[in-house]
Design an enzyme around this catalytic site. Sequence first.
Site, PDB file in Angstrom:
ATOM      1  N   HIS A  43     119.927 -12.909  64.111  1.00  0.00           N
ATOM      2  CA  HIS A  43     119.639 -11.811  65.044  1.00  0.00           C
ATOM      3  C   HIS A  43     118.816 -10.736  64.355  1.00  0.00           C
ATOM      4  CE1 HIS A  43     120.087  -9.625  68.751  1.00  0.00           C
ATOM      5  NE2 HIS A  43     120.558  -8.555  68.131  1.00  0.00           N
ATOM      6  N   GLN A  84     112.752  -2.469  64.354  1.00  0.00           N
ATOM      7  CA  GLN A  84     113.750  -1.480  63.955  1.00  0.00           C
ATOM      8  C   GLN A  84     113.818  -1.278  62.440  1.00  0.00           C
ATOM      9  OE1 GLN A  84     117.508  -2.090  66.001  1.00  0.00           O
ATOM     10  NE2 GLN A  84     116.481  -2.332  67.973  1.00  0.00           N
ATOM     11  N   TYR A 120     111.920  -8.093  72.497  1.00  0.00           N
ATOM     12  CA  TYR A 120     111.767  -7.492  73.827  1.00  0.00           C
ATOM     13  C   TYR A 120     110.692  -6.417  73.884  1.00  0.00           C
ATOM     14  CZ  TYR A 120     115.031  -3.918  71.933  1.00  0.00           C
ATOM     15  OH  TYR A 120     115.644  -2.962  71.169  1.00  0.00           O
ATOM     16  N   HIS A 130     118.630  -9.884  77.498  1.00  0.00           N
ATOM     17  CA  HIS A 130     119.000  -8.706  76.726  1.00  0.00           C
ATOM     18  C   HIS A 130     120.495  -8.436  76.817  1.00  0.00           C
ATOM     19  CE1 HIS A 130     119.739  -4.485  75.777  1.00  0.00           C
ATOM     20  NE2 HIS A 130     118.813  -4.688  74.848  1.00  0.00           N
ATOM     21  N   ARG A 184     123.894  -6.116  81.595  1.00  0.00           N
ATOM     22  CA  ARG A 184     123.490  -4.890  82.287  1.00  0.00           C
ATOM     23  C   ARG A 184     121.988  -4.849  82.552  1.00  0.00           C
ATOM     24  NH1 ARG A 184     124.287  -3.110  76.905  1.00  0.00           N
ATOM     25  NH2 ARG A 184     122.429  -2.119  75.996  1.00  0.00           N
ATOM     26  N   HIS A 240     122.909 -10.294  74.020  1.00  0.00           N
ATOM     27  CA  HIS A 240     123.797  -9.222  73.570  1.00  0.00           C
ATOM     28  C   HIS A 240     124.984  -9.164  74.523  1.00  0.00           C
ATOM     29  CE1 HIS A 240     119.970  -7.005  72.047  1.00  0.00           C
ATOM     30  NE2 HIS A 240     120.608  -7.459  70.988  1.00  0.00           N
ATOM     31  N   GLU A 264     129.189  -5.362  73.122  1.00  0.00           N
ATOM     32  CA  GLU A 264     128.979  -4.670  71.852  1.00  0.00           C
ATOM     33  C   GLU A 264     129.700  -3.328  71.820  1.00  0.00           C
ATOM     34  OE1 GLU A 264     125.336  -3.014  68.972  1.00  0.00           O
ATOM     35  OE2 GLU A 264     124.872  -3.971  70.890  1.00  0.00           O
ATOM     36  N   HIS A 308     127.136 -10.138  68.912  1.00  0.00           N
ATOM     37  CA  HIS A 308     128.114  -9.065  68.697  1.00  0.00           C
ATOM     38  C   HIS A 308     129.508  -9.468  69.188  1.00  0.00           C
ATOM     39  CE1 HIS A 308     124.963  -6.504  67.289  1.00  0.00           C
ATOM     40  NE2 HIS A 308     124.368  -6.444  68.479  1.00  0.00           N
ATOM     41  N   ASP A 331     120.147  -7.721  62.544  1.00  0.00           N
ATOM     42  CA  ASP A 331     119.953  -6.876  63.713  1.00  0.00           C
ATOM     43  C   ASP A 331     118.982  -5.727  63.447  1.00  0.00           C
ATOM     44  OD1 ASP A 331     120.201  -5.608  66.144  1.00  0.00           O
ATOM     45  OD2 ASP A 331     122.364  -5.446  66.112  1.00  0.00           O
TER      46      ASP A 331
END
Length: 461
Positions: free
Chosen positions: A63, A68, A129, A215, A218, A242, A245, A279, A330
């Site tokens: 992952h 990031q 994404y 993703h 939600r 995901h 989490e 997660h 991550d």
Amino acid sequence: MTNPSNTYFAAHAWVQGAWARDVLLTVDASGHWRDIQADAPLAARQGATVLGGPVLPGLVNAHSHAFQRAIAGLTERMGAAGHDDFWSWRDRMYSVARRITPEQLEAIASLLYAELLAGGYTHVCEFHYLHNGLDGAPYADPLAMSLALVRAAQRVGMGLTLLPTLYMRSGFGAAGLRDDQARFATTPDSVLRLVEGVQRQTGGLPTINVGVAIHSLRAADEGAIKEVASFAASAGLPVHIHIAEQTQEVQDCLTHTGQRPIEWLLNHLPLNAHWNLVHATHTTPAELQGVRDSGAAIVICPSTEANLGDGVFDYSGFARIGGQWSIGSDSHVTRSWSEELRLLEYSQRLTQRQRNVAAQTGNSVNTAAVLFESALAGGHSATARQLGAIAVGQRADFGVLDAQSSALLGVPTEHVLDALVFSSPDARFSQVAVAGQPVAAPALWPTLAQEFSKVMQTLWA
């Protein structure tokens, strides 16, 4: 005499969950292990390339959000609100996500993947994404951001499973995305086209493949999730999502669906060994049993889950029932798998006030071996590739430990893996190979560092 270009000799190599001695390792033309011979006689070693330290199979990083890496170390101060959690961190992360260009993403990912290789990872699953232009409109080439990641992996020699991600709404009940999420927008059809486009561009590359990601529950409605899942099943692709989490996510799912996230997933989709639940921090025993029975795997990201204050995954509960899992970095606050495994075990020790928790759950005396073998095994589910062991038919990914690393000095061979995981500073890998070939990352490091620094100066000026 064996061909020196595809044969290696290791005084010690990790084979079938233990250290083997005097191991002759032969790679076939496709970059997979053709033969593994322990206790090889001296005559058989002639012409082989001698590896200068203990040899471990390469590990899959299951992952990653490469972009990031540009915020690692830069979100560690309290915001003006006086309260900090995952959701406030996410807003800060978005401030960078909105500004990164394809060229900058390639520079960031190139340095990151070089770091991951140096830490013993040989393949990464990129949960991707960040698709659209800076204004949220699609690029003229919809593959612009995807191929930036492919080029980065190819440049340094990293194996890559690219996971174009379905992302349609900002939360349960929302009609669409927030303005600051416009770059993430996809539909089932656009995800399919991204997958097919990357496949066309990379079909001849032996270390690159694709899957799909959702993703989160939600971020898309039931129909869209099922459409992407059906496409993945028909194409035999890995699926990542995901899930569970944060506690707020669990509560929101209960409010809108009447079920917890993993409970909903188990009741609405035919999970199998191609599914990877990222997660799964907040679970019930029944949910973990359901995941295990389905054959799906969980991707644990200990350093990010700790950094974001997510909580502690029920490793003991899942391991005791034979659940399969893999490891991921991550948000890349650390780029070392030994640190991830160390933190996974230590989080269990802190909450249970016991030692060697993984050994207990694995009916073993060796905690490091249980953790490492489990993380290796999860790589196949995460990538749908033959990865994760020094064994015939597996891709020939490996790392050579520098026995002069301070954490390993004087350590008997049978305890080298223990010291690698539980003694710091982390031991170094003197050489890393993917598909039987030494990677180019070390020679490129000065250039990669310079390019990354330039991007950071632009982003954070």
